[in-house]
Design an enzyme around this catalytic site. Structure first.
Site, PDB file in Angstrom:
ATOM      1  CB  SER A   4      -6.530  -3.431 -17.844  1.00  0.00           C
ATOM      2  OG  SER A   4      -6.415  -3.320 -16.442  1.00  0.00           O
ATOM      3  CG  ASP A  36     -10.010   4.347  -8.058  1.00  0.00           C
ATOM      4  OD1 ASP A  36     -10.475   3.282  -7.586  1.00  0.00           O
ATOM      5  OD2 ASP A  36      -9.175   5.047  -7.457  1.00  0.00           O
ATOM      6  CG  ASN A  72     -11.200  -9.591 -11.998  1.00  0.00           C
ATOM      7  OD1 ASN A  72     -10.718 -10.641 -11.579  1.00  0.00           O
ATOM      8  ND2 ASN A  72     -10.447  -8.662 -12.595  1.00  0.00           N
ATOM      9  CB  SER A  99      -8.793 -14.769  -2.449  1.00  0.00           C
ATOM     10  OG  SER A  99      -7.632 -15.434  -1.997  1.00  0.00           O
ATOM     11  CE1 TYR A 148      -6.489 -10.011  -2.247  1.00  0.00           C
ATOM     12  CE2 TYR A 148      -5.985 -12.185  -1.357  1.00  0.00           C
ATOM     13  CZ  TYR A 148      -6.399 -11.386  -2.414  1.00  0.00           C
ATOM     14  OH  TYR A 148      -6.729 -11.956  -3.630  1.00  0.00           O
ATOM     15  CB  ALA A 193     -10.328  -9.095   6.785  1.00  0.00           C
ATOM     16  CB  ALA A 194     -10.742  -7.303   1.756  1.00  0.00           C
ATOM     17  CE  LYS A 195      -9.941 -10.430  -3.260  1.00  0.00           C
ATOM     18  NZ  LYS A 195     -10.734 -10.065  -4.443  1.00  0.00           N
TER      19      LYS A 195
HETATM   20  P1  NAP Z   1      -3.795  -8.374 -11.321  1.00  0.00           P
HETATM   21  O1  NAP Z   1      -3.143  -9.141 -12.415  1.00  0.00           O
HETATM   22  O2  NAP Z   1      -2.974  -7.604 -10.365  1.00  0.00           O
HETATM   23  O3  NAP Z   1      -4.892  -7.403 -12.000  1.00  0.00           O
HETATM   24  C1  NAP Z   1      -5.676  -6.588 -11.177  1.00  0.00           C
HETATM   25  C2  NAP Z   1      -6.701  -5.882 -12.023  1.00  0.00           C
HETATM   26  O4  NAP Z   1      -7.516  -5.081 -11.144  1.00  0.00           O
HETATM   27  C3  NAP Z   1      -6.076  -4.943 -13.048  1.00  0.00           C
HETATM   28  O5  NAP Z   1      -6.785  -5.021 -14.255  1.00  0.00           O
HETATM   29  C4  NAP Z   1      -6.252  -3.565 -12.400  1.00  0.00           C
HETATM   30  O6  NAP Z   1      -6.438  -2.526 -13.342  1.00  0.00           O
HETATM   31  C5  NAP Z   1      -7.542  -3.745 -11.628  1.00  0.00           C
HETATM   32  N1  NAP Z   1      -7.688  -2.788 -10.536  1.00  0.00           N
HETATM   33  C6  NAP Z   1      -6.955  -2.680  -9.404  1.00  0.00           C
HETATM   34  N2  NAP Z   1      -7.388  -1.649  -8.662  1.00  0.00           N
HETATM   35  C7  NAP Z   1      -8.417  -1.074  -9.358  1.00  0.00           C
HETATM   36  C8  NAP Z   1      -9.269   0.020  -9.120  1.00  0.00           C
HETATM   37  N3  NAP Z   1      -9.149   0.786  -8.025  1.00  0.00           N
HETATM   38  N4  NAP Z   1     -10.221   0.319 -10.044  1.00  0.00           N
HETATM   39  C9  NAP Z   1     -10.364  -0.438 -11.164  1.00  0.00           C
HETATM   40  N5  NAP Z   1      -9.568  -1.488 -11.447  1.00  0.00           N
HETATM   41  C10 NAP Z   1      -8.604  -1.800 -10.552  1.00  0.00           C
HETATM   42  O7  NAP Z   1      -4.675  -9.335 -10.424  1.00  0.00           O
HETATM   43  P2  NAP Z   1      -5.397 -10.733 -10.735  1.00  0.00           P
HETATM   44  O8  NAP Z   1      -4.523 -11.803 -10.243  1.00  0.00           O
HETATM   45  O9  NAP Z   1      -5.910 -10.762 -12.116  1.00  0.00           O
HETATM   46  O10 NAP Z   1      -6.608 -10.613  -9.707  1.00  0.00           O
HETATM   47  C11 NAP Z   1      -7.949 -10.402 -10.112  1.00  0.00           C
HETATM   48  C12 NAP Z   1      -8.858 -10.716  -8.944  1.00  0.00           C
HETATM   49  O11 NAP Z   1      -8.656 -12.065  -8.538  1.00  0.00           O
HETATM   50  C13 NAP Z   1      -8.582  -9.867  -7.711  1.00  0.00           C
HETATM   51  O12 NAP Z   1      -9.803  -9.562  -7.069  1.00  0.00           O
HETATM   52  C14 NAP Z   1      -7.749 -10.785  -6.830  1.00  0.00           C
HETATM   53  O13 NAP Z   1      -7.851 -10.463  -5.468  1.00  0.00           O
HETATM   54  C15 NAP Z   1      -8.366 -12.129  -7.149  1.00  0.00           C
HETATM   55  N6  NAP Z   1      -7.496 -13.268  -6.871  1.00  0.00           N
HETATM   56  C16 NAP Z   1      -6.309 -13.428  -7.516  1.00  0.00           C
HETATM   57  C17 NAP Z   1      -5.518 -14.540  -7.211  1.00  0.00           C
HETATM   58  C18 NAP Z   1      -4.191 -14.796  -7.858  1.00  0.00           C
HETATM   59  O14 NAP Z   1      -3.505 -15.736  -7.425  1.00  0.00           O
HETATM   60  N7  NAP Z   1      -3.791 -14.080  -8.863  1.00  0.00           N
HETATM   61  C19 NAP Z   1      -5.953 -15.458  -6.260  1.00  0.00           C
HETATM   62  C20 NAP Z   1      -7.165 -15.252  -5.628  1.00  0.00           C
HETATM   63  C21 NAP Z   1      -7.936 -14.165  -5.948  1.00  0.00           C
HETATM   64  P3  NAP Z   1      -5.295  -1.443 -13.758  1.00  0.00           P
HETATM   65  O15 NAP Z   1      -4.034  -2.221 -13.998  1.00  0.00           O
HETATM   66  O16 NAP Z   1      -5.882  -0.844 -14.998  1.00  0.00           O
HETATM   67  O17 NAP Z   1      -5.180  -0.455 -12.631  1.00  0.00           O
END
Ligand code: NAP
Length: 236
Positions: A10, A54, A81, A133, A146, A148-150
């Site tokens: 989303s 979820d 993701n 990450s 975070y 540790a999970a990644k």
């Molecule tokens: P974001 O903009 O915060 O979006 C997170 C997404 O995950 C949203 O669509 C949210 O859906 C969904 N989500 C969260 N908890 C959920 C759950 N329990 N069930 C289903 N959906 C869930 O984050 P992003 O930056 O796009 O991150 C995406 C991935 O990339 C993550 O795994 C993050 O750790 C990784 N990452 C991000 C970065 C960064 O700098 N942004 C860097 C390294 C890794 P809803 O809003 O519908 O709840």
């Protein structure tokens, strides 16, 4: 038509993946948890099929699987993701924080993969791409749970790649650096400037640039167990 399931589709990186896969002709199943309006907008834009679940709740994942399996068959590409992050001193992290972090970022990936891999194994083909990450590779200060999970996402990816290779399934992982999404909404202008200075390319990444890497991994039959860094050189 090939089917892709993107968890957390989303917003941010997942949303960019939805548009990228749709452009390549995939039918996109868009999992989301809270952001219904955003999911509906993506449905209207590209005809994605939104599914609220979820990922940390196994019953909701089973329902998502049943809906897709009965109506559309197997998933060809699974993008794990969905994720959450939190910045906290190690001494302030509570058991609830720890469990929440692992329930979504690790257990959720386990639940979703366990359901959807069954059809991939039967078909002897499939692609799984997990989003880790750079903190999972290097460790991030004030983000121990975070990080540790990644790191667990990377271990999961490598092990599963070995186990599922003989079944014709590739399992890879993308390790983004600092990407301009809501997840980094807490960063001050000063923080961003500092991070930009530490990044050879000199800026934050775009969600679309991570989606390009995911699409690339989905296109290969011979890359597996890989961790692809998409970070502008902040970690080399
Ligand atoms: P974001 O903009 O915060 O979006 C997170 C997404 O995950 C949203 O669509 C949210 O859906 C969904 N989500 C969260 N908890 C959920 C759950 N329990 N069930 C289903 N959906 C869930 O984050 P992003 O930056 O796009 O991150 C995406 C991935 O990339 C993550 O795994 C993050 O750790 C990784 N990452 C991000 C970065 C960064 O700098 N942004 C860097 C390294 C890794 P809803 O809003 O519908 O709840």
């Amino acid at each position: 038509m090939k089917n892709v399931l993107i968890t957390g589709g989303s917003r941010g990186i997942g949303k960019a993946c939805a548009y990228a896969f749709s452009k390549e002709g995939y039918r996109v199943f868009l999992n989301y948890n809270k952001s219904e309006e955003e999911a509906e907008k993506i449905k209207n834009d590209i005809g994605a099929i939104p599914i609220k679940a979820d990922i940390s709740d196994v019953e909701q994942i089973k329902k998502m699987y049943d809906f897709i399996h009965k109506n559309y068959g197997k998933i060809d590409v699974l993008v794990n993701n969905a994720g959450i992050s939190q910045v906290k001193m190690f001494t302030d992290i509570t058991e609830k924080d720890w469990d929440n972090m692992f329930n979504v970022n690790v257990k959720g990936m386990f639940f979703v993969t366990k359901e959807f891999v069954k059809d991939m194994i039967s078909a002897k083909e499939g692609k799984i791409i997990n989003i880790s990450s750079m903190w999972g590779v290097t460790g991030g200060s004030c983000e121990v749970h975070y990080s540790a999970a990644k790191a667990a996402v990377i271990g999961f990816t490598k092990s599963l790649a070995k186990e599922l290779g003989p079944s014709g399934i590739t399992v890879n992982c993308v390790s983004p650096g600092v990407i301009d999404t809501d997840m980094n909404g807490h960063l001050s202008q000063e923080d961003i400037e500092e991070l930009n200075e530490d990044t050879p390319i000199g800026r934050m990444g775009k969600a679309e640039e991570v989606a390009d890497a995911v699409l690339f991994l989905a296109s290969s039959d011979f890359i597996t167990g890989e961790v692809l860094n998409v970070n502008g050189g902040i970690v080399i």
